[in-house]
Design a protein around this motif. Structure first.
Motif, short mmCIF file in Angstrom:
data_model
loop_
_atom_site.label_atom_id
_atom_site.label_comp_id
_atom_site.label_asym_id
_atom_site.label_seq_id
_atom_site.Cartn_x
_atom_site.Cartn_y
_atom_site.Cartn_z
N LYS A 187 2.15 72.01 79.60
CA LYS A 187 2.70 70.68 79.83
C LYS A 187 4.14 70.78 80.32
N ALA A 188 4.90 71.71 79.75
CA ALA A 188 6.29 71.88 80.17
C ALA A 188 6.36 72.36 81.61
N ARG A 189 5.46 73.26 82.00
CA ARG A 189 5.45 73.77 83.38
C ARG A 189 5.08 72.67 84.38
N VAL A 190 4.07 71.88 84.01
CA VAL A 190 3.66 70.78 84.89
C VAL A 190 4.78 69.74 84.99
N TYR A 191 5.42 69.47 83.87
CA TYR A 191 6.50 68.47 83.83
C TYR A 191 7.65 68.87 84.73
N ALA A 192 7.95 70.16 84.79
CA ALA A 192 9.07 70.64 85.61
C ALA A 192 8.90 70.24 87.07
#
Length: 391
Positions: free
Chosen positions: A268-273
């Protein structure tokens, strides 16, 4: 854990008990605490668990401080209590629910110690502030004034990670100096600005016999969170960037609880970036990639804005030092707060007349007993805890 290692550790524990039979009670308590905290498994842990006190975990309650009411929780052992202890975690959003904290509190209580856990609100929000030291001071004062908790008017204080160094500062404040039986800094710091520089650059004071390690990515992510509003990104990107960092830090914490959930949260953090504008997207990518070498140097020019140079955050900058014995326990290969910090703090306190006990251990990573080591390391660690439990 392999059977040979388990039996080597058991042999070391039994040797300690035999050699110091006249001090059997504190050493047996410490040995049992170590075996349970290290999760050795097998018959060794079964034996230690069977001989530990039953522990009742009380409902959370609130402790009033000058910074507002703060949640706390008691762990009460069956039978007589040797000492009440205030146990404070480091930077972690789960606060008093953090799994390693609850496990340590239970293990300590099983050794006959009444434990009150209390998390510092600012550290839960990834903010390192002088107000956290005020909260520790007020919590010490509150506990020491409860006759049922402190018949002699004194309590023990254990601070973990960044709460360790701040606990030493708080224990030295004049309002509570005489209310502290001992203070333990577990993986804590001597000088906050120096640790911030280490996390960003990898540079730390060289201490004989101590090998400094490259810094962990968790620390530099926390620094970015704290500095996000200091001009690193435009004002309208501060909130979104911090949201992304919170997601990454939560994922890091979940690795100790549920790896499947942790991996989902990392994703989720990677997609959010990818949804962030520049330069927030680049900073968030550094965080996700654990790229300390690029993120750290980018933060160096802003480190002064953290306010880390406050005397309330560093024992070696404080004007008043503890009157009680100070115990400094540190993992020899710690990558969040270097082990050199405890050595430096120990030397500083000793030169100012403080009774100091310092142990660097190969059995510890960062404030957690979870490594294999020689039997002699076990002997030292058990002896250290035995000395503390006698206070």
């Amino acid at each position: 854990m392999s059977s040979p290692r388990r039996w080597r550790i058991l042999a070391a524990v039994l040797l300690i008990v035999a050699v110091v039979a006249y001090l059997a009670v504190p050493y047996v308590r410490a040995a049992s605490l170590f075996v349970r905290a290290a999760h050795l498994g097998g018959r060794v842990e079964q034996f230690a668990t069977a001989h530990a006190r039953a522990v009742t975990i009380m409902p959370p309650h609130m402790v009033g401080t000058r910074r507002g009411d703060v949640p706390a929780q008691f762990y009460v052992p069956e039978g007589d209590v040797s000492r009440s202890v205030l146990l404070i975690p480091g930077i972690h959003s789960m606060g008093i629910r953090e799994p390693r904290l609850t496990a340590l509190a239970t293990d300590l209580a099983g050794s006959g110690v009444r434990v009150m856990t209390l998390a510092l609100p600012d550290l839960q929000r990834y903010q390192i502030t002088p107000q956290s030291t005020d909260v520790i001071e007020d919590a010490i004062d509150w506990m020491a004034r409860q006759l049922d908790l402190a018949p002699d008017g004194r309590i023990g204080v254990i601070g973990i990670s960044f709460a360790g160094g701040m606990s030493v500062v708080a224990a030295g404040r004049r309002s509570v100096r005489d209310k502290v039986a001992y203070v333990l800094s577990f993986g804590g710091h001597a000088d906050m600005p120096r640790v911030m520089r280490y996390l960003a650059t990898g540079n730390e004071v060289q201490v004989p016999g101590v090998v400094n390690q490259p810094p962990h990515d968790y620390g530099v992510a926390v620094i970015l969170y704290g500095l996000a509003d200091q001009g690193i990104v435009p004002a309208d990107q501060v909130g979104p960037l911090r949201k992304g960092i919170e997601t990454f830090l939560l994922a890091s914490q979940l690795t100790l609880v549920d790896m499947h959930q942790a991996n989902d949260t990392f994703e989720k953090a990677r997609v959010y970036a990818k949804t962030l504008p520049e330069p927030a997207a680049t900073y968030m990518t550094y965080v996700n990639d654990r790229n300390v070498k690029k993120l750290g140097p980018a933060l160096v020019p802003y480190l002064g804005a953290l306010g880390a140079d406050s005397p309330s955050l560093s024992a070696d900058r404080s004007t008043s030092l503890p009157a009680a014995p100070v115990f400094l326990l540190h993992g020899s290969g710690d990558t969040v707060i270097p082990a050199a910090e405890s050595v430096i703090l120990g030397d500083y306190l000793r030169t100012h007349g403080v009774d100091v006990h310092v142990l660097l251990s190969d059995l510890i990573t960062h404030a957690e007993i979870d490594r294999a080591a020689a039997a002699s390391e076990t002997v030292k660690l058990v002896s250290f805890w035995a000395d503390l439990l006698e206070k």
